[in-house]
Design a protein around this motif. Structure first.
Motif, PDB file in Angstrom:
ATOM      1  N   VAL A 194      19.477  -5.710  38.361  1.00  0.00           N
ATOM      2  CA  VAL A 194      20.189  -4.821  39.274  1.00  0.00           C
ATOM      3  C   VAL A 194      21.613  -5.306  39.493  1.00  0.00           C
ATOM      4  O   VAL A 194      22.567  -4.524  39.493  1.00  0.00           O
ATOM      5  N   GLY A 195      21.762  -6.616  39.654  1.00  0.00           N
ATOM      6  CA  GLY A 195      23.103  -7.182  39.807  1.00  0.00           C
ATOM      7  C   GLY A 195      23.960  -6.936  38.576  1.00  0.00           C
ATOM      8  O   GLY A 195      25.144  -6.595  38.673  1.00  0.00           O
ATOM      9  N   TRP A 196      23.343  -7.107  37.404  1.00  0.00           N
ATOM     10  CA  TRP A 196      24.059  -6.847  36.154  1.00  0.00           C
ATOM     11  C   TRP A 196      24.477  -5.382  36.075  1.00  0.00           C
ATOM     12  O   TRP A 196      25.597  -5.054  35.708  1.00  0.00           O
ATOM     13  N   PHE A 197      23.553  -4.494  36.433  1.00  0.00           N
ATOM     14  CA  PHE A 197      23.838  -3.063  36.393  1.00  0.00           C
ATOM     15  C   PHE A 197      25.023  -2.721  37.290  1.00  0.00           C
ATOM     16  O   PHE A 197      25.948  -2.004  36.898  1.00  0.00           O
ATOM     17  N   ARG A 198      25.004  -3.255  38.519  1.00  0.00           N
ATOM     18  CA  ARG A 198      26.090  -2.942  39.456  1.00  0.00           C
ATOM     19  C   ARG A 198      27.430  -3.469  38.962  1.00  0.00           C
ATOM     20  O   ARG A 198      28.452  -2.805  39.094  1.00  0.00           O
ATOM     21  N   SER A 199      27.417  -4.663  38.359  1.00  0.00           N
ATOM     22  CA  SER A 199      28.684  -5.219  37.877  1.00  0.00           C
ATOM     23  C   SER A 199      29.212  -4.444  36.676  1.00  0.00           C
ATOM     24  O   SER A 199      30.414  -4.351  36.466  1.00  0.00           O
ATOM     25  N   ALA A 200      28.295  -3.872  35.884  1.00  0.00           N
ATOM     26  CA  ALA A 200      28.694  -3.098  34.700  1.00  0.00           C
ATOM     27  C   ALA A 200      29.098  -1.672  35.061  1.00  0.00           C
ATOM     28  O   ALA A 200      29.601  -0.933  34.226  1.00  0.00           O
ATOM     29  N   HIS A 201      28.858  -1.270  36.317  1.00  0.00           N
ATOM     30  CA  HIS A 201      29.161   0.093  36.782  1.00  0.00           C
ATOM     31  C   HIS A 201      30.010   0.022  38.048  1.00  0.00           C
ATOM     32  O   HIS A 201      29.551   0.347  39.141  1.00  0.00           O
ATOM     33  N   PRO A 202      31.277  -0.419  37.880  1.00  0.00           N
ATOM     34  CA  PRO A 202      32.135  -0.687  39.053  1.00  0.00           C
ATOM     35  C   PRO A 202      32.714   0.566  39.702  1.00  0.00           C
ATOM     36  O   PRO A 202      33.223   0.493  40.816  1.00  0.00           O
ATOM     37  N   GLU A 203      32.649   1.699  39.002  1.00  0.00           N
ATOM     38  CA  GLU A 203      33.194   2.936  39.563  1.00  0.00           C
ATOM     39  C   GLU A 203      32.115   3.637  40.388  1.00  0.00           C
ATOM     40  O   GLU A 203      30.966   3.206  40.428  1.00  0.00           O
ATOM     41  N   GLN A 204      32.496   4.760  41.004  1.00  0.00           N
ATOM     42  CA  GLN A 204      31.512   5.587  41.699  1.00  0.00           C
ATOM     43  C   GLN A 204      31.621   7.022  41.239  1.00  0.00           C
ATOM     44  O   GLN A 204      32.707   7.543  41.022  1.00  0.00           O
ATOM     45  N   GLY A 205      30.460   7.633  41.067  1.00  0.00           N
ATOM     46  CA  GLY A 205      30.396   9.072  40.881  1.00  0.00           C
ATOM     47  C   GLY A 205      29.628   9.627  42.053  1.00  0.00           C
ATOM     48  O   GLY A 205      28.974   8.876  42.779  1.00  0.00           O
ATOM     49  N   SER A 206      29.699  10.934  42.261  1.00  0.00           N
ATOM     50  CA  SER A 206      28.933  11.487  43.374  1.00  0.00           C
ATOM     51  C   SER A 206      27.943  12.518  42.869  1.00  0.00           C
ATOM     52  O   SER A 206      28.079  13.069  41.777  1.00  0.00           O
ATOM     53  N   LEU A 207      26.935  12.720  43.692  1.00  0.00           N
ATOM     54  CA  LEU A 207      25.855  13.639  43.340  1.00  0.00           C
ATOM     55  C   LEU A 207      25.593  14.566  44.511  1.00  0.00           C
ATOM     56  O   LEU A 207      25.610  14.145  45.671  1.00  0.00           O
ATOM     57  N   ARG A 208      25.364  15.825  44.171  1.00  0.00           N
ATOM     58  CA  ARG A 208      24.960  16.838  45.147  1.00  0.00           C
ATOM     59  C   ARG A 208      23.632  17.391  44.662  1.00  0.00           C
ATOM     60  O   ARG A 208      23.491  17.776  43.493  1.00  0.00           O
ATOM     61  N   VAL A 209      22.641  17.413  45.541  1.00  0.00           N
ATOM     62  CA  VAL A 209      21.317  17.912  45.188  1.00  0.00           C
ATOM     63  C   VAL A 209      21.028  19.145  46.025  1.00  0.00           C
ATOM     64  O   VAL A 209      21.191  19.130  47.246  1.00  0.00           O
ATOM     65  N   GLN A 210      20.637  20.221  45.345  1.00  0.00           N
ATOM     66  CA  GLN A 210      20.344  21.488  45.997  1.00  0.00           C
ATOM     67  C   GLN A 210      18.874  21.808  45.754  1.00  0.00           C
ATOM     68  O   GLN A 210      18.439  21.919  44.604  1.00  0.00           O
ATOM     69  N   VAL A 211      18.110  21.940  46.845  1.00  0.00           N
ATOM     70  CA  VAL A 211      16.665  22.144  46.736  1.00  0.00           C
ATOM     71  C   VAL A 211      16.327  23.544  47.240  1.00  0.00           C
ATOM     72  O   VAL A 211      16.743  23.944  48.336  1.00  0.00           O
ATOM     73  N   SER A 212      15.567  24.275  46.421  1.00  0.00           N
ATOM     74  CA  SER A 212      15.242  25.653  46.778  1.00  0.00           C
ATOM     75  C   SER A 212      13.832  25.980  46.317  1.00  0.00           C
ATOM     76  O   SER A 212      13.184  25.215  45.611  1.00  0.00           O
ATOM     77  N   SER A 213      13.359  27.159  46.734  1.00  0.00           N
ATOM     78  CA  SER A 213      12.088  27.677  46.238  1.00  0.00           C
ATOM     79  C   SER A 213      12.310  29.142  45.891  1.00  0.00           C
ATOM     80  O   SER A 213      13.388  29.692  46.102  1.00  0.00           O
ATOM     81  N   GLY A 214      11.264  29.774  45.370  1.00  0.00           N
ATOM     82  CA  GLY A 214      11.393  31.185  45.010  1.00  0.00           C
ATOM     83  C   GLY A 214      12.449  31.411  43.959  1.00  0.00           C
ATOM     84  O   GLY A 214      13.303  32.273  44.092  1.00  0.00           O
ATOM     85  N   ARG A 215      12.416  30.578  42.910  1.00  0.00           N
ATOM     86  CA  ARG A 215      13.382  30.678  41.805  1.00  0.00           C
ATOM     87  C   ARG A 215      14.818  30.561  42.308  1.00  0.00           C
ATOM     88  O   ARG A 215      15.717  31.255  41.816  1.00  0.00           O
TER      89      ARG A 215
END
Length: 129
Positions: free
Chosen positions: A10-31
């Motif tokens: 996990v430490g290795w992963f964080r050091s190899a990924h120094p930038e940030q991206g963002s995520l938006r999650v939209q949850v729905s039903s009924g297609r």
């Protein structure tokens, strides 16, 4: 010593990924017609037997969580033709809600300084096909 401590996955992963991206999650039903508020959203990665959770939250009245900041590769990777195709970092997203039987697990790619959108559709309990 200090150097060995840096080598956990996990430490290795964080050091190899120094930038940030963002995520938006939209949850729905009924297609996609009906937003699902109060859904639990978990964003994680598995490192062998270790699960690292990067975010947990609950969708708002619009069925959305946004502004989830996640480690991403250096932005320069996306600008080079050699590495543009691998500049995304994969995360797993699980969505749960008491009134929806199936918890959905999705994969999403996150890019530096960009907002990714993940749409998840849930089926109410008792209405599975």
């Amino acid at each position: 010593g200090m150097i060995m401590a840096q080598l956990d996955p996990v430490g290795w992963f964080r050091s190899a990924h120094p930038e940030q991206g963002s995520l938006r999650v939209q949850v729905s039903s009924g297609r996609g017609l009906f937003p699902v508020p109060g859904a639990e959203v978990e964003v994680y990665r598995d490192f062998g037997a270790v699960r690292e959770t990067f975010y947990t939250g609950v969708t708002d009245n619009s069925g959305i969580v946004e502004g989830i900041l996640l480690p991403a590769l250096p932005a320069a990777w996306g600008r080079s033709a050699d590495t543009a195709g691998i500049s995304g970092t994969a995360y797993s997203v699980t969505v749960r809600h008491p009134q929806y039987g199936q918890r959905e697990q999705e994969q999403v790619l996150v890019f530096p300084r960009v907002e990714s959108l993940l749409s998840v559709s849930l089926t109410p309990t008792g209405q599975e096909a």
